[in-house]
Design a protein around this motif. Sequence first.
Motif, PDB file in Angstrom:
ATOM      1  N   ARG A  18     -15.702 -66.105  17.869  1.00 56.81           N
ATOM      2  CA  ARG A  18     -15.346 -64.302  17.888  1.00 56.81           C
ATOM      3  C   ARG A  18     -14.547 -64.261  17.163  1.00 56.81           C
ATOM      4  NH1 ARG A  18     -14.253 -64.705  22.310  1.00 56.81           N
ATOM      5  NH2 ARG A  18     -16.288 -64.897  23.263  1.00 56.81           N
ATOM      6  N   GLY A  19     -13.910 -63.872  15.936  1.00 54.60           N
ATOM      7  CA  GLY A  19     -12.744 -64.224  15.041  1.00 54.60           C
ATOM      8  C   GLY A  19     -12.845 -65.373  14.552  1.00 54.60           C
ATOM      9  N   ASP A  20     -11.374 -66.103  14.756  1.00 53.77           N
ATOM     10  CA  ASP A  20     -11.249 -67.469  14.551  1.00 53.77           C
ATOM     11  C   ASP A  20     -11.667 -68.225  15.568  1.00 53.77           C
ATOM     12  OD1 ASP A  20     -10.453 -66.975  11.934  1.00 53.77           O
ATOM     13  OD2 ASP A  20      -8.225 -66.062  12.398  1.00 53.77           O
ATOM     14  N   LEU A 153     -20.455 -49.103  12.665  1.00 53.51           N
ATOM     15  CA  LEU A 153     -19.716 -47.749  12.844  1.00 53.51           C
ATOM     16  C   LEU A 153     -17.757 -48.281  12.562  1.00 53.51           C
ATOM     17  CD1 LEU A 153     -21.004 -45.529  14.444  1.00 53.51           C
ATOM     18  CD2 LEU A 153     -20.791 -44.648  11.866  1.00 53.51           C
ATOM     19  N   ASN A 154     -18.344 -50.070  13.259  1.00 52.95           N
ATOM     20  CA  ASN A 154     -16.772 -50.337  13.425  1.00 52.95           C
ATOM     21  C   ASN A 154     -16.855 -52.112  13.616  1.00 52.95           C
ATOM     22  OD1 ASN A 154     -16.802 -47.866  16.002  1.00 52.95           O
ATOM     23  ND2 ASN A 154     -14.921 -48.526  14.984  1.00 52.95           N
ATOM     24  N   LEU A 155     -16.428 -52.395  13.583  1.00 53.36           N
ATOM     25  CA  LEU A 155     -16.046 -54.438  13.712  1.00 53.36           C
ATOM     26  C   LEU A 155     -14.933 -54.543  14.587  1.00 53.36           C
ATOM     27  CD1 LEU A 155     -16.811 -54.572   9.232  1.00 53.36           C
ATOM     28  CD2 LEU A 155     -18.708 -55.013  11.654  1.00 53.36           C
ATOM     29  N   PRO A 156     -15.083 -55.534  14.535  1.00 55.67           N
ATOM     30  CA  PRO A 156     -14.334 -56.243  15.925  1.00 55.67           C
ATOM     31  C   PRO A 156     -12.850 -57.063  14.894  1.00 55.67           C
ATOM     32  CG  PRO A 156     -16.723 -56.985  16.199  1.00 55.67           C
ATOM     33  CD  PRO A 156     -16.578 -56.421  15.550  1.00 55.67           C
ATOM     34  N   LEU A 161     -10.785 -52.253  17.506  1.00 53.21           N
ATOM     35  CA  LEU A 161     -12.369 -52.302  16.512  1.00 53.21           C
ATOM     36  C   LEU A 161     -11.579 -51.665  14.943  1.00 53.21           C
ATOM     37  CD1 LEU A 161     -14.874 -50.940  19.725  1.00 53.21           C
ATOM     38  CD2 LEU A 161     -14.799 -53.351  17.993  1.00 53.21           C
ATOM     39  N   ILE A 162     -12.347 -52.003  13.915  1.00 53.44           N
ATOM     40  CA  ILE A 162     -12.029 -51.339  12.769  1.00 53.44           C
ATOM     41  C   ILE A 162     -12.975 -50.813  12.099  1.00 53.44           C
ATOM     42  CG2 ILE A 162     -10.187 -53.063  11.910  1.00 53.44           C
ATOM     43  CD1 ILE A 162     -12.416 -54.396  10.334  1.00 53.44           C
ATOM     44  N   PRO A 163     -12.468 -49.759  11.321  1.00 61.20           N
ATOM     45  CA  PRO A 163     -14.240 -48.711  10.576  1.00 61.20           C
ATOM     46  C   PRO A 163     -15.158 -50.443   9.981  1.00 61.20           C
ATOM     47  CG  PRO A 163     -11.963 -47.661  10.175  1.00 61.20           C
ATOM     48  CD  PRO A 163     -11.400 -49.296  11.021  1.00 61.20           C
ATOM     49  N   GLY A 232     -19.702 -61.294  23.918  1.00 65.77           N
ATOM     50  CA  GLY A 232     -19.213 -60.527  21.965  1.00 65.77           C
ATOM     51  C   GLY A 232     -19.354 -58.971  22.884  1.00 65.77           C
ATOM     52  N   VAL A 233     -20.197 -57.809  22.575  1.00 59.30           N
ATOM     53  CA  VAL A 233     -19.672 -57.128  22.219  1.00 59.30           C
ATOM     54  C   VAL A 233     -20.515 -55.878  23.797  1.00 59.30           C
ATOM     55  CG1 VAL A 233     -18.636 -56.622  20.258  1.00 59.30           C
ATOM     56  CG2 VAL A 233     -21.241 -55.931  20.462  1.00 59.30           C
TER      57      VAL A 233
END
Length: 258
Positions: A18-20, A153-156, A161-163, A232-233
């Motif tokens: 999850r990311g880092d 549409l979005n990314l974690p 949440l970024i575009p 996750g999401v």
Amino acid sequence: MKKDYNLFLIDLDGTIYRGDETIQTGVDFVHRLKEAHKDYLFLTNNTTRTPEMVVEKLKKHGVETDVNHIYTPSMATASYIINKKHTNDVEVYIIGEFGLKNELLNIAGFKLNEITPEYVVVGMDQDLTYKKVRTATRAIRNGSTFIGTNADLNLPLGHELIPGNGSQCAMIAAATGQQPLYIGKPESIIVDYALKKIHHSKDETIIVGDNYNTDIRAGFNSGVDQMLTLTGVTTRADIEGKRQPTITVDNLSEFKFN
């Protein structure tokens, strides 16, 4: 009796990390999968990294693998275009980062053309500019085929949440009146090409991921079984009243291999 799967198509962000942050149950799942002598392919919607970069990121999270076990929308896009044209003598305009450009220009051997490309390929670009959008819009209005690597549409990113690429493509679609052909999850295109790459049939395959709208719907659309991990999401509340995945687990430690 539980079905005995031989190929696992595994998502990355939200499933293995999850990311880092490492999702240890996901990492352990991969280790157990290898011990059970099952085949696997990491199936990501990320086009910013090359397969080599994905391998390095996985290594940092405790997963040892190689580029033969990585499949991206960049790779599927190249395969799709070559299959359509029956040649790699293709001119493209690309919005995207290094992973996408390297796959299309260096590996597939396509040529860059900003004026009259046959295809406009749009992937995630954190340095998106008005000029890039204008160039893509002009080409599509003049007849170029519009391809989006994925429709997220979005990314974690951490707790934000970024575009995502789907948002970029929506802007170009609004400007051109043309909807893109999407390649990545949840479309069946990326799954079909992944299966061709690794030579397995759909009935022995399962898609593993944390996102109902991309991973699980990719299974629905391609006729492949699905396993949703709630790391996750997507939550259980999110899928109430919806078509259910083949398997739903709180985390991947719950899945036992035959």
